[in-house]
Scaffold this motif. Structure first.
Motif, PDB file in Angstrom:
ATOM      1  N   ALA A 150      11.054  12.207 -19.880  1.00 36.22           N
ATOM      2  CA  ALA A 150      12.072  12.624 -18.915  1.00 36.22           C
ATOM      3  C   ALA A 150      11.882  14.077 -18.482  1.00 36.22           C
ATOM      4  O   ALA A 150      12.384  14.495 -17.437  1.00 36.22           O
ATOM      5  CB  ALA A 150      13.466  12.440 -19.518  1.00 36.22           C
ATOM      6  N   ASP A 151      11.156  14.864 -19.284  1.00 35.93           N
ATOM      7  CA  ASP A 151      10.906  16.259 -18.922  1.00 35.93           C
ATOM      8  C   ASP A 151       9.949  16.392 -17.745  1.00 35.93           C
ATOM      9  O   ASP A 151       9.783  17.489 -17.197  1.00 35.93           O
ATOM     10  CB  ASP A 151      10.300  17.011 -20.115  1.00 35.93           C
ATOM     11  N   CYS A 152       9.291  15.313 -17.378  1.00 35.73           N
ATOM     12  CA  CYS A 152       8.254  15.381 -16.343  1.00 35.73           C
ATOM     13  C   CYS A 152       8.859  15.368 -14.944  1.00 35.73           C
ATOM     14  O   CYS A 152       9.780  14.584 -14.659  1.00 35.73           O
ATOM     15  CB  CYS A 152       7.296  14.197 -16.463  1.00 35.73           C
ATOM     16  N   GLU A 153       8.304  16.204 -14.081  1.00 34.93           N
ATOM     17  CA  GLU A 153       8.594  16.066 -12.650  1.00 34.93           C
ATOM     18  C   GLU A 153       7.804  14.878 -12.122  1.00 34.93           C
ATOM     19  O   GLU A 153       6.668  14.644 -12.521  1.00 34.93           O
ATOM     20  CB  GLU A 153       8.170  17.320 -11.889  1.00 34.93           C
ATOM     21  N   HIS A 154       8.410  14.116 -11.215  1.00 36.14           N
ATOM     22  CA  HIS A 154       7.678  12.999 -10.620  1.00 36.14           C
ATOM     23  C   HIS A 154       8.220  12.720  -9.224  1.00 36.14           C
ATOM     24  O   HIS A 154       9.331  13.120  -8.880  1.00 36.14           O
ATOM     25  CB  HIS A 154       7.753  11.748 -11.488  1.00 36.14           C
ATOM     26  N   GLU A 155       7.359  12.074  -8.426  1.00 46.11           N
ATOM     27  CA  GLU A 155       7.765  11.724  -7.065  1.00 46.11           C
ATOM     28  C   GLU A 155       7.093  10.427  -6.654  1.00 46.11           C
ATOM     29  O   GLU A 155       6.079  10.022  -7.224  1.00 46.11           O
ATOM     30  CB  GLU A 155       7.404  12.837  -6.080  1.00 46.11           C
ATOM     31  N   ILE A 156       7.664   9.774  -5.661  1.00 47.35           N
ATOM     32  CA  ILE A 156       7.094   8.565  -5.075  1.00 47.35           C
ATOM     33  C   ILE A 156       6.610   8.911  -3.673  1.00 47.35           C
ATOM     34  O   ILE A 156       7.400   9.346  -2.824  1.00 47.35           O
ATOM     35  CB  ILE A 156       8.126   7.415  -5.002  1.00 47.35           C
ATOM     36  N   LYS A 157       5.314   8.737  -3.432  1.00 47.91           N
ATOM     37  CA  LYS A 157       4.756   9.006  -2.105  1.00 47.91           C
ATOM     38  C   LYS A 157       5.218   7.929  -1.117  1.00 47.91           C
ATOM     39  O   LYS A 157       5.580   6.815  -1.515  1.00 47.91           O
ATOM     40  CB  LYS A 157       3.229   9.039  -2.169  1.00 47.91           C
ATOM     41  N   PRO A 158       5.220   8.243   0.174  1.00 43.30           N
ATOM     42  CA  PRO A 158       5.714   7.267   1.162  1.00 43.30           C
ATOM     43  C   PRO A 158       4.949   5.949   1.131  1.00 43.30           C
ATOM     44  O   PRO A 158       3.738   5.909   0.930  1.00 43.30           O
ATOM     45  CB  PRO A 158       5.498   7.997   2.495  1.00 43.30           C
ATOM     46  N   ARG A 204       0.855  -1.188   0.000  1.00 44.11           N
ATOM     47  CA  ARG A 204       0.000   0.000   0.000  1.00 44.11           C
ATOM     48  C   ARG A 204       0.887   1.231   0.000  1.00 44.11           C
ATOM     49  O   ARG A 204       1.942   1.248   0.620  1.00 44.11           O
ATOM     50  CB  ARG A 204      -0.920   0.037   1.230  1.00 44.11           C
ATOM     51  N   GLY A 205       0.418   2.277  -0.684  1.00 43.30           N
ATOM     52  CA  GLY A 205       1.212   3.493  -0.769  1.00 43.30           C
ATOM     53  C   GLY A 205       2.190   3.420  -1.926  1.00 43.30           C
ATOM     54  O   GLY A 205       2.073   2.602  -2.831  1.00 43.30           O
ATOM     55  N   GLY A 206       3.163   4.305  -1.900  1.00 46.63           N
ATOM     56  CA  GLY A 206       4.165   4.319  -2.962  1.00 46.63           C
ATOM     57  C   GLY A 206       3.622   4.800  -4.292  1.00 46.63           C
ATOM     58  O   GLY A 206       4.134   4.424  -5.354  1.00 46.63           O
ATOM     59  N   GLU A 207       2.553   5.659  -4.265  1.00 49.13           N
ATOM     60  CA  GLU A 207       1.979   6.147  -5.512  1.00 49.13           C
ATOM     61  C   GLU A 207       2.998   7.015  -6.256  1.00 49.13           C
ATOM     62  O   GLU A 207       3.795   7.729  -5.656  1.00 49.13           O
ATOM     63  CB  GLU A 207       0.714   6.967  -5.249  1.00 49.13           C
ATOM     64  N   LEU A 208       2.925   6.942  -7.575  1.00 44.63           N
ATOM     65  CA  LEU A 208       3.787   7.749  -8.437  1.00 44.63           C
ATOM     66  C   LEU A 208       2.989   8.951  -8.933  1.00 44.63           C
ATOM     67  O   LEU A 208       1.938   8.791  -9.553  1.00 44.63           O
ATOM     68  CB  LEU A 208       4.271   6.915  -9.629  1.00 44.63           C
TER      69      LEU A 208
END
Length: 729
Positions: A189-197, A156-160
């Motif tokens: 590759a131009d996109c900003e992205h993050e991984i939620k906790p 659970r979690g770890g959404e991109l």
């Protein structure tokens, strides 16, 4: 309208986008045949033991900062295994990877380009791991994007989160990865992205660099911001002009209803649709994707030789005798549609002529005797419908209740960001629904409760909420009532429920019980529950006076027992309820409703014991009066209003104590009438057709079916009585 339409189309035609900035899919599981150096081949799904083994073989994940590669767990916390330590056995994974590339290329707008996916790392995220917002650096020449493939593992979690040009998409691999599928997502590759906790479990994925194999022109994702601004300016200039609200823009291609989605749009359609939808929102419009369907009916072209009796869908249409243009398929994404919108072909905004080229669907009825075949063609054009928010209320109130409630549900999700105008529209919808009689099929009435809950305003509750909630009481599920009770003073619901209960409607009482059992989980609902429990005998008494049977079913009785167990009642209450529930002494009610519930050992209150005692007495009486076989062959004549002639004919035969067989030699129509009459009642008769002579003979035999049924039921009662006795003892 003409200048507006031309300006809008000219602006759209300048957009030559190259697809979406992110695309996500999933595939049925295939064995990757993946081995990790020092760990051997991975088994699936990846469990905690194996995930920990992978972590032992991994290193802390790093990230690029300028020309440096650093480790900082305040920015990124995860584990990584380099590609050089990963080995794939067999060809299955290569085949899967190629299929994945073939799927994502059209979505990214690069279907005509040659690209490949090169493995970069395996990443393992455990509870608490994350990666703050960042952009991927170009790790090798020709890299233009990233492909992430999730391996089956429950978590659970770890959404991109992926962002570009003011848009954001959330990708959650957990559901597919937890269901033995292989999800994957690709983005530029131009996109900003993050991984939620991460919240639970382990997120294990493979990261690939997407590489352009031939470097003629570098693949770049063009921002739409400038086009959106120009489109929004055109749209804003038209606000307040009724002549183009709603407007319908046809995109450049046809789609079948099955493959029509924003992700499946072809070539420039995707970016133009995205730009127009964004511009509409900026300019104060609603916008919705749909298929505009043009249906032509006609006859095939005549070749001078006549029509072939074998239908051929591919023959050319000659004369067209009918045509209609409609909207038959709306995408789920975005706001709800206005379902009654009518399409005027002359008002469509399009750069091409309708009904040219091949239709998406064809049908040929074939040659029909003296008539030639009918040929039908369907053209399904991708389209964007947009309409000004200024006229939303006027248009929406012309829709039916299900569509109005669709919109109310949509506004509920946007509650914090609604304008005063949109709030007024919601109140207009509620008033419109209140003024309609009856209930509409497929209408989602629970959104009314959601709106009233979100209002947190007693005036709104009293003027609109209360009458609506009362009218659509049974159409609103218990969990929505719980939210209401948690929001407003319980006195309102005590009064409302009592008004419902006094109507004596059994189905309403059952629904009320479902609400009350949910309220037992609320700490501040004790007074409301106590008041309603006290009133239940009166409610059921009202239902009994209306002669509604049975007063309870198994589910309702179980709920009633559970509530009474939590809130024990006085003897007077128990006596009244038992008397009401025991008025019905029909075998089906006793055996199928009361007995299964009172035999549950969880219920040991005076209420359940009293009903248990009643069932014991009832069963004992039936067991003591064992059915006896018929004394002779006389059988009762069914008391039916239908087929009186038939039963008058059979009356003497049925009443005869000695006759067992009756022959009815008549034509087929009369024999069928006799058989239908017998099949439509319960009577100790069976039939057999004697196929000799003309006409045939329908022979009737008397049976002991009624007695056989009674004796079977008696043996069932004996078994039930023994079970009840054990509970009593």
């Amino acid at each position: 309208m003409r200048n507006f339409g031309s300006d809008l189309l000219d602006c759209l035609n300048l957009i030559k986008g190259n697809g979406s900035f992110v695309t996500t899919h999933s595939s049925p599981f295939v064995f990757p045949g993946l081995s990790v150096l020092g760990q051997g081949e991975i088994a699936y799904p990846i469990n905690e033991l194996q995930a920990n083994a992978l972590i032992q073989a991994a290193e802390k994940a790093s990230f690029g900062k300028g020309s440096q590669t650093i480790i900082d767990e305040t920015v990124r916390r995860a584990w990584e295994i380099d590609a050089e330590n990963l080995l794939f056995n067999g060809q299955q994974w290569d085949q899967f990877l190629q299929k994945a590339l073939n799927t994502i290329k059209p979505q990214l707008g690069i279907e005509d380009l040659e690209v490949e996916a090169r493995l970069y790392k395996m990443l393992v995220y455990e509870k608490g791991d994350f990666f703050l917002s960042h952009r991927d650096t170009e790790k090798e020449k020709g890299m233009f994007g990233t492909l992430i493939i999730g391996l089956p593992s429950k978590h659970r979690g770890g959404e991109l989160l992926v962002r570009f040009d003011g848009e954001e998409q959330c990708v959650n691999l957990a559901e597919e990865a937890g269901n033995y599928r292989i999800p994957y997502v690709a983005f530029y590759a131009d996109c900003e992205h993050e991984i939620k906790p991460m919240k639970e479990g382990y997120r294990v994925c493979l990261v690939y660099n997407l590489i352009q194999k031939k470097s003629e022109k570098a693949i770049r994702l063009e921002p739409l911001g400038e086009h959106v601004s120009k489109l929004a300016t055109i749209l804003k200039a038209g606000v307040g002009n009724r002549s183009f609200s709603p407007g319908i823009v046809l995109l450049g291609h046809q789609y079948t209803p099955e493959n029509f989605s924003q992700n499946q749009l072809k070539l420039n359609d995707r970016t133009r649709a995205t730009a127009l939808i964004r511009a509409a929102a900026e300019a104060g419009y609603y916008a919705k994707m749909c298929l505009v369907t043009s249906q032509l009916s006609g006859i095939p072209a005549y070749d001078g030789y006549g029509w072939d009796e074998t239908p051929d869908d591919n023959v050319e249409m000659g004369e067209v005798y009918d045509g209609i243009v409609t909207i038959e398929h709306w995408l789920e994404e975005g706001p709800p549609p206005l379902r009654s919108i009518e399409v005027d072909e002359d008002e469509l905004l399009t750069t091409f002529k309708l009904n040219e080229g091949d239709p998406v669907e064809k049908e040929n009825t074939g040659y029909m005797g003296n008539y030639g075949p009918d040929l039908m063609h369907w053209y399904h054009y991708g389209a964007i419908v947009f309409w000004s928010k200024e006229y939303q209320e006027e248009m929406l109130l012309k829709e039916d209740i299900p569509n109005q409630l669709e919109w109310l549900g949509y506004y509920n999700t946007k509650r914090r960001h609604l304008s005063g105008k949109e709030t007024a529209i919601c109140e207009s919808i509620l008033k419109s629904v209140l003024n309609k009689q009856g209930t509409a099929l497929k209408a989602q009435y629970h959104v009314i409760a959601d709106w009233v809950t979100g209002s947190r305003d007693e005036t709104t509750f009293k003027t609109l909420g209360y009458p609506l909630l009362k009218r659509y009481f049974q159409q609103i599920q218990p969990d929505y009532w719980v939210k209401l009770v948690a929001t407003y003073p319980s006195k309102h619901f005590d009064l409302l429920f009592k008004q419902i209960g006094q109507q004596g409607n059994v189905s309403h009482l059952h629904h009320l019980l479902e609400i009350l059992i949910e309220l037992t989980n609320m700490s501040n609902s004790n007074n409301l529950l106590a008041s309603q429990m006290e009133a239940l005998p009166e409610y059921f008494s009202n239902a009994a006076q209306r002669q509604e049977k049975p007063l309870v079913n198994g589910t309702a009785l179980t709920i009633l027992f559970n509530i009474e167990k939590l809130l024990p009642q006085q003897k007077e209450w128990v006596d009244r309820m038992v008397a009401l529930l025991c008025e019905n002494n029909e075998r089906k009610y006793i055996n199928e409703v009361l007995v299964p519930v009172v035999l549950n050992p969880e219920f040991g209150t005076s209420f359940s014991k009293a009903l248990l005692s009643f069932t014991k007495k009832n069963l004992q009486y039936r067991v003591d009066n064992k059915p006896q076989p018929p004394a002779n062959w006389s059988r009762p004549v069914p008391k039916k209003q239908k087929n009186l002639r038939i039963w008058k004919l059979l009356e003497s035969f049925l009443e005869s104590p000695v006759e067992q067989v009756f022959d009815f030699r008549k034509n087929k129509q009369e024999r069928t009438e006799m058989e239908d009459a017998i099949a439509g009642v319960t009577v100790d008769l069976r039939t057999e057709t004697i196929r000799k002579g003309s006409p045939y003979t329908l022979r009737l035999f008397k049976t002991e079916d009624a007695y056989d049924k009674q004796i079977r039921e008696w043996y069932e009662d004996v078994v039930l009585l023994e079970q009840v006795k054990k509970m009593v003892n």
